[in-house]
Design a protein around this motif. Structure first.
Motif, PDB file in Angstrom:
ATOM      1  N   VAL A 284     -17.161  18.249  29.316  1.00  9.12           N
ATOM      2  CA  VAL A 284     -18.249  18.434  28.356  1.00  9.12           C
ATOM      3  C   VAL A 284     -18.206  17.449  27.189  1.00  9.12           C
ATOM      4  N   ASP A 285     -17.233  16.555  27.173  1.00  5.86           N
ATOM      5  CA  ASP A 285     -17.154  15.578  26.080  1.00  5.86           C
ATOM      6  C   ASP A 285     -18.490  14.835  25.954  1.00  5.86           C
ATOM      7  N   LYS A 286     -19.012  14.773  24.734  1.00  8.60           N
ATOM      8  CA  LYS A 286     -20.350  14.207  24.522  1.00  8.60           C
ATOM      9  C   LYS A 286     -20.416  12.709  24.785  1.00  8.60           C
ATOM     10  N   THR A 287     -19.283  12.034  24.714  1.00  8.84           N
ATOM     11  CA  THR A 287     -19.269  10.586  24.899  1.00  8.84           C
ATOM     12  C   THR A 287     -18.818  10.179  26.294  1.00  8.84           C
TER      13      THR A 287
ATOM     14  N   ARG B 204     -21.962  15.456  31.097  1.00  6.97           N
ATOM     15  CA  ARG B 204     -23.117  16.272  30.731  1.00  6.97           C
ATOM     16  C   ARG B 204     -24.415  15.754  31.358  1.00  6.97           C
TER      17      ARG B 204
END
Length: 313
Positions: free
Chosen positions: A116-119, A123
């Protein structure tokens, strides 16, 4: 549903459906214990996956030796520790080297933190959710239950994604228009029980095209969802009761208890996937046996090929 009807082995049918499909390259995240390796090798031997073993190489080889497993010829990617294993596995997906992830000997939150890391994660525009697929001896077809592992108290919009994810998996299993039961404690709208309002809203969202591909009905109590007789007694007229393909739980606690009760009291076999990421994630428990890991791999393979056929991957 007739309780005296002959049982069908849904998992055998799922495995048979994978026969013509190519195996999917799968990163085994922190493959450092016997069960993780046994599940990966069983899935490989059934032509479901081509495994990449991610983890500290010395520990992977030691685990294989202790379990008397032959991992010769399988790619091993050496990592420093479990967090590194999760990050490297996610990177393999981003680089196009892996089409799915299978959880190994690490905690779920370590895997999902990397996912789930945004970078650097995996996602999509869709909220991620977990779907149990159960082979219940007293139910005539596979039963999907969601979400029982990821979203603790999902709001209405998260529930819309949970429903859509589960419909996609049902489609991959060959169910053209799955019947979706939105569960609550009762079958009427009652403002003091918010899940009844959300169930009604989800059904209206389906009517307006915000959720597609399934037939939604709710709110429904559990008995009304799986028993046409119970629904008839309550005066519920719908195609879903007694023939539901998917049960949408009001929250994680309820979903988890429903699934676990069917496993431990009704003798259901279970498998499952996390959906809504770029690739399916086999989030099996360390307590799960080889069958659960094997069928979870079959689900992932079916999902990947279904998505490829629709041009989504």
């Amino acid at each position: 549903m007739d309780p005296n009807a002959p049982t069908q082995n849904s998992f055998d049918a799922m495995l048979a459906a994978t026969a013509p499909l190519d195996p999917i390259t799968t990163a085994i995240v922190h493959a450092c214990d016997g069960p993780s390796l046994e599940g990966a090798l069983a899935a490989r031997d059934h032509n479901l996956i081509t495994p990449i073993l991610v983890g500290p190489a010395s520990r992977v080889k030691a685990a294989a030796k202790d379990a008397d497993l032959d991992i010769s010829g399988i790619e091993i990617i050496d990592t420093a520790h479990s967090h590194d294993s999760a990050e490297v596995s996610v990177k393999l997906v981003r680089e196009g080297r892996a089409q799915a992830l299978m959880k190994g000997a690490l905690h779920t939150d370590e895997v999902m933190s990397a996912v789930v890391d945004k970078t650097t994660g995996l996602r999509t525009e869709r909220r991620m959710s977990h779907v149990f697929v159960l082979d219940v001896p007293t139910y005539p077809k596979p039963l999907l239950i969601t979400d029982a592992a990821i979203n603790i108290f999902p709001d209405l919009m998260f529930k819309a994604d949970i429903v859509q994810n589960s419909i996609g998996l049902a489609n991959a299993l060959g169910v053209e228009t799955p019947k979706v039961a939105i569960l609550s404690a009762l079958e009427t709208i009652y403002p003091k029980i918010p899940s009844t309002l959300e169930a009604a809203a989800l059904c209206k969202m389906a009517d307006r095209g915000q959720i597609t591909g399934g037939i939604l009905e709710g709110p429904l109590a559990f008995d009304n969802a799986i028993s046409a007789k119970a629904a008839k007694t309550k005066g519920i007229v719908s195609d879903v009761p007694g023939d539901a393909d998917i049960l949408i739980a009001p929250d994680l606690e309820a979903g988890n208890m429903i699934a676990k009760q069917l496993m431990y009291l009704a003798g259901a076999d279970s498998a499952g996937l996390v959906l809504g990421a770029r690739v399916p994630i086999m989030l099996t428990s360390r307590a799960d046996g080889t069958l659960s890991r094997l069928v979870s791999a079959a689900l992932a393979q079916l999902m990947v090929h279904h998505s490829l056929g629709k041009g989504l991957m």
